[in-house]
Design an enzyme around this catalytic site. Structure first.
Site, PDB file in Angstrom:
ATOM      1  N   SER A 127       0.833  -1.205   0.000  1.00  0.00           N
ATOM      2  CA  SER A 127       0.000   0.000   0.000  1.00  0.00           C
ATOM      3  C   SER A 127       0.861   1.245   0.000  1.00  0.00           C
ATOM      4  CB  SER A 127      -0.867  -0.028   1.261  1.00  0.00           C
ATOM      5  OG  SER A 127      -1.472   1.222   1.470  1.00  0.00           O
ATOM      6  N   TYR A 152      -2.138  -1.664  11.051  1.00  0.00           N
ATOM      7  CA  TYR A 152      -2.386  -2.146   9.683  1.00  0.00           C
ATOM      8  C   TYR A 152      -1.243  -1.713   8.754  1.00  0.00           C
ATOM      9  CZ  TYR A 152      -3.741  -1.499   4.861  1.00  0.00           C
ATOM     10  OH  TYR A 152      -3.706  -1.464   3.497  1.00  0.00           O
ATOM     11  N   LYS A 156       2.040  -3.854   6.588  1.00  0.00           N
ATOM     12  CA  LYS A 156       2.480  -3.770   5.188  1.00  0.00           C
ATOM     13  C   LYS A 156       3.989  -3.524   5.128  1.00  0.00           C
ATOM     14  CE  LYS A 156      -1.446  -4.619   3.319  1.00  0.00           C
ATOM     15  NZ  LYS A 156      -1.673  -5.945   2.735  1.00  0.00           N
TER      16      LYS A 156
END
Ligand code: UD1
Length: 343
Positions: A127, A152, A156
């Site tokens: 992302s 979150y 990544k």
């Protein structure tokens, strides 16, 4: 013989569109999904579009024994596209361990089995969140990775590091991390699309649900940002364009075009669009007036980001093609399909 690709999280939003693009490019697809955030009926949508029902296995990729049995039974795998992960920023702040466990253990299980069972290629869903608020725009892949704003986002970053370190030790393995900007829209058939559970956090599902009458009004988070109209700017990319990039990434690896065995690419349009521009464009292309209200900024939001897409354009030969207008219309057609709305 067709080449077989494993799509983890393949009944999810981006996964299902990628399964379609893979099948339409001549690949066989097997989907693994635990259905924790998607529905089995998505397979019907994929089958209606392509005429082929993908193989499907329902299990949790954190379950090492199940992963082992899977790799034993699907011996012809050529590549893996790993979408399966939790992705709600707010929830990750509330339940960090759930996010770290799910997102990292599943990836480690896959990498370990790729090595053991000689499946050499991995495409990883990353992302643009890894860049935080970049100092320079458009943001290139060389921009520094900033401390993550949420568990979150951190999963990544850590996932990219896990892949990088594993591939250093295992030069026979290859991977591409694709750093998505803001995927929106749905398949033009309106047979698959995004299926948010509960109240959507992301802008476009909230817009389409408001237009469909499910939500009272859209709250525009902030009009006092240092941007031309004061609302925040993102790079919104059509989900089919994004899905297509995964097929291209697989081909890049299968055809030995990689310069290094771990590469990463920004996937965006290269163009920034503000929240208010999304509202205006949605109203224009659908003819549906949207009730909205300006409220305060959402905490943790960055001001603006859009991609420098030259690396993906040049190395992968991929470019986003679909316009914002057709993309927002596809999102609306999907919402209408879900709610049985006719014109
Ligand atoms: C969000 C996540 C990001 C994640 C991505 C996944 C945050 C802070 N960031 O990105 O980490 O990778 O989703 O898709 O949650 N907006 C409104 N009203 C709404 C919803 C959104 O004005 O009801 C605005 C937001 O303030 C933002 C823009 O719309 O400026 C896009 O929001 P969203 O779709 O949630 O995406 P991101 O915040 O970019």
């Amino acid at each position: 013989m067709k080449q077989l690709v494993l799509v983890t999280g393949g009944t999810g939003y981006i996964g299902s569109h990628t399964a379609v693009e893979l099948q339409q490019s001549g690949y066989d697809v097997v989907i693994v999904d635990n259905l924790s955030n998607s529905n089995i009926e998505v397979l019907d949508g994929i089958e209606k579009i392509t005429g082929i029902r993908p193989a499907f296995e329902q299990f949790d990729l954190c379950d090492t024994d199940k992963v082992t049995s899977f790799f034993k039974s699907y011996s012809g795998l050529q590549a893996i596209i790993h979408f399966a992960a939790f992705k709600a920023v707010g929830e990750s702040v509330e339940k960090p361990l759930m996010y770290y466990r799910n997102n990292l253990v599943s990836l480690m299980n896959l990498l370990q089995h790729m090595d053991q069972y000689q499946v050499p290629h991995l495409v990883f869903s990353s992302s643009c969140t890894v860049y935080g608020q970049p100092e320079e725009l458009p943001v290139t892949e060389k921009a520094p990775i900033l401390p993550a704003e949420s568990p979150y986002g951190n999963t990544k970053q850590i996932s990219e590091e896990i892949i990088r370190d594993t591939l250093k030790a295992r030069p026979n393995l290859h991977s591409i991390a694709l750093r998505y900007f803001n995927p929106i829209g749905a398949h033009p058939s309106a047979l698959i699309g995004e299926l948010p559970r509960g109240i959507p956090n992301n802008l476009v599902p909230f817009v389409t649900q408001t237009a469909a009458g499910l939500r009272e009004e859209l709250k525009v988070f902030g009009n006092d940002y240092p941007t031309p109209d004061g609302s925040a700017i993102r790079d919104y990319i059509n989900v089919v364009d994004l899905a297509r990039a995964h097929v291209v990434a697989i081909e890049h690896m299968l055809n030995n075009k990689q310069h290094r065995n771990f590469e990463f690419f920004n996937l965006g349009t290269g163009k920034g669009t503000s929240v208010l521009e999304i509202v205006k464009t949605f109203e224009k292309v659908t003819g549906v007036p949207l009730k909205y209200r300006i409220v305060g900024r959402r905490s943790g939001d960055i001001i603006q980001v859009w991609a420098d897409t030259r690396l993906a354009n040049e190395e992968l030969g991929w470019k986003a093609e679909r316009s914002l207008e057709e993309t927002l219309l596809s999102a609306w057609n999907w919402e209408k399909h879900l709610r049985n709305i006719t014109d």
